[in-house]
Scaffold this motif. Sequence first.
Motif, PDB file in Angstrom:
ATOM      1  N   TYR A  39      -8.928  19.032 -83.532  1.00 23.60           N
ATOM      2  CA  TYR A  39      -9.687  19.336 -82.320  1.00 23.60           C
ATOM      3  C   TYR A  39      -9.153  18.514 -81.142  1.00 23.60           C
ATOM      4  O   TYR A  39      -8.958  19.032 -80.037  1.00 23.60           O
ATOM      5  CB  TYR A  39     -11.173  19.040 -82.523  1.00 23.60           C
ATOM      6  N   ALA A  40      -8.920  17.233 -81.392  1.00 22.47           N
ATOM      7  CA  ALA A  40      -8.420  16.364 -80.329  1.00 22.47           C
ATOM      8  C   ALA A  40      -7.027  16.790 -79.882  1.00 22.47           C
ATOM      9  O   ALA A  40      -6.688  16.703 -78.698  1.00 22.47           O
ATOM     10  CB  ALA A  40      -8.407  14.914 -80.805  1.00 22.47           C
ATOM     11  N   LYS A  41      -6.215  17.268 -80.815  1.00 20.52           N
ATOM     12  CA  LYS A  41      -4.870  17.721 -80.453  1.00 20.52           C
ATOM     13  C   LYS A  41      -4.927  18.972 -79.578  1.00 20.52           C
ATOM     14  O   LYS A  41      -4.155  19.106 -78.621  1.00 20.52           O
ATOM     15  CB  LYS A  41      -4.043  17.991 -81.712  1.00 20.52           C
ATOM     16  N   ILE A  42      -5.829  19.884 -79.919  1.00 23.77           N
ATOM     17  CA  ILE A  42      -5.991  21.094 -79.101  1.00 23.77           C
ATOM     18  C   ILE A  42      -6.385  20.705 -77.677  1.00 23.77           C
ATOM     19  O   ILE A  42      -5.817  21.198 -76.698  1.00 23.77           O
ATOM     20  CB  ILE A  42      -7.049  22.035 -79.715  1.00 23.77           C
ATOM     21  N   VAL A  43      -7.363  19.803 -77.565  1.00 24.33           N
ATOM     22  CA  VAL A  43      -7.827  19.378 -76.243  1.00 24.33           C
ATOM     23  C   VAL A  43      -6.705  18.657 -75.497  1.00 24.33           C
ATOM     24  O   VAL A  43      -6.471  18.910 -74.310  1.00 24.33           O
ATOM     25  CB  VAL A  43      -9.061  18.471 -76.357  1.00 24.33           C
ATOM     26  N   ASP A 310     -17.919  23.024 -71.707  1.00 19.20           N
ATOM     27  CA  ASP A 310     -18.251  24.129 -72.606  1.00 19.20           C
ATOM     28  C   ASP A 310     -17.058  25.017 -72.907  1.00 19.20           C
ATOM     29  O   ASP A 310     -17.021  25.688 -73.941  1.00 19.20           O
ATOM     30  CB  ASP A 310     -19.387  24.979 -72.012  1.00 19.20           C
ATOM     31  N   GLN A 311     -16.067  25.022 -72.004  1.00 16.68           N
ATOM     32  CA  GLN A 311     -14.869  25.812 -72.264  1.00 16.68           C
ATOM     33  C   GLN A 311     -14.062  25.236 -73.419  1.00 16.68           C
ATOM     34  O   GLN A 311     -13.204  25.916 -73.974  1.00 16.68           O
ATOM     35  CB  GLN A 311     -14.005  25.907 -71.009  1.00 16.68           C
ATOM     36  N   MET A 312     -14.348  23.996 -73.808  1.00 10.40           N
ATOM     37  CA  MET A 312     -13.705  23.376 -74.970  1.00 10.40           C
ATOM     38  C   MET A 312     -14.644  23.358 -76.175  1.00 10.40           C
ATOM     39  O   MET A 312     -14.321  23.873 -77.233  1.00 10.40           O
ATOM     40  CB  MET A 312     -13.264  21.944 -74.635  1.00 10.40           C
ATOM     41  N   PRO A 318     -11.944  27.148 -77.758  1.00  7.68           N
ATOM     42  CA  PRO A 318     -10.876  27.107 -78.767  1.00  7.68           C
ATOM     43  C   PRO A 318     -11.199  26.232 -79.965  1.00  7.68           C
ATOM     44  O   PRO A 318     -10.684  26.478 -81.061  1.00  7.68           O
ATOM     45  CB  PRO A 318      -9.681  26.567 -77.986  1.00  7.68           C
ATOM     46  N   LEU A 319     -12.066  25.227 -79.786  1.00 11.43           N
ATOM     47  CA  LEU A 319     -12.410  24.374 -80.927  1.00 11.43           C
ATOM     48  C   LEU A 319     -13.285  25.141 -81.913  1.00 11.43           C
ATOM     49  O   LEU A 319     -13.145  24.995 -83.126  1.00 11.43           O
ATOM     50  CB  LEU A 319     -13.108  23.095 -80.458  1.00 11.43           C
TER      51      LEU A 319
END
Length: 345
Positions: A39-43, A310-312, A318-319
């Motif tokens: 999740y942190a990598k996606i962000v 909220d978009q994350m 995506p999460l």
Amino acid sequence: MKKALLTASAAAFALAASAGYAAARDQIQVAGSSTVLPYAKIVAEQFGETFSNFKTPVVESGGSGAGIKEFCKGVGENTIDIANSSRQIKKDEVKSCQDAGVKDIQEVKIGYDGIVFATDVKGPDWALTPEDVYKALAAKVVVDGKLVDNPNTKWNQVNPKLPDWDIAAYIPGEKHGTREVFEEKLLIAGCKKLGGVEAGKAGGLDDKAAEAACKAVRKDGKAVDIDGDYTETLARIDSNKTGVGVFGLAFYENNADKLKVATVSGITPSTETIAKGEYPVSRPLFFYVKKAHLGVVPGLKEYVDFFLDDQMVGPEGPLAEYGLVAAPEAERKAQREAFDSGKSL
């Protein structure tokens, strides 16, 4: 999504540096939970693409405990800014932080996840209970009202409905936050239901020692600690088709072509059953921010704001697509407000 840019003056950085803060570093450093890692990598990747004036954060794994230990080493350019964790920080860890000069820690809850048991996709269906897990993997189990060394070698000795497989379970190592949830919600829960705490007390143990006996994992090779991430557990199952692995829900869902998930207490793990509070082995996911580094490490506040948008972390982000179970809207809003207000532990 707003792009509020960090523009600290040279004087501010000089002042921060004189205080021993992380002024000389211009890239966010994150470490910790292997569950929170994807999740942190996606962000981080999307943050780097969105904020071209900030470097993409460096996100590493190592486990919740290891990440928090690194986080608590102190304040300054040679210490990380954020610790990811799949369980809440402990009181003794907060004290360790404070003793090392990390006085203000901001806790951020990003959502929820479930811990699942899975086997090779071609294997039979599995239905487990906390009692089954305790009887299979604990070092000592209850026999005739007494705690004895675990005599079970096959799953069908634990429960006749389970396969005639040798017990071989690949579980998170002790530095992982997943291990603590595994112990609390499976081993200890199963032990208590089977009278293990009472048996321990009858054998002369106090409350704390009796609970410790409940969660102690057998060391005879039937339960194998995995210190790496879930890819290592998956590799173990690939090489042992009758092995059982413990995973985060998201990892399982992203490898459902290779794995078959077990029910726990009759509930199939899913984002829906976790969101409704039905699946019994779920947990909140966190990260911890070093407040002293905010306004000093370029982009740190913006990264946290970006993560909490909220978009994350929302149900359409995506999460959630990757497997994060989004927190309720009111809870997400409260997390943003708590961070913006500077609330610390």
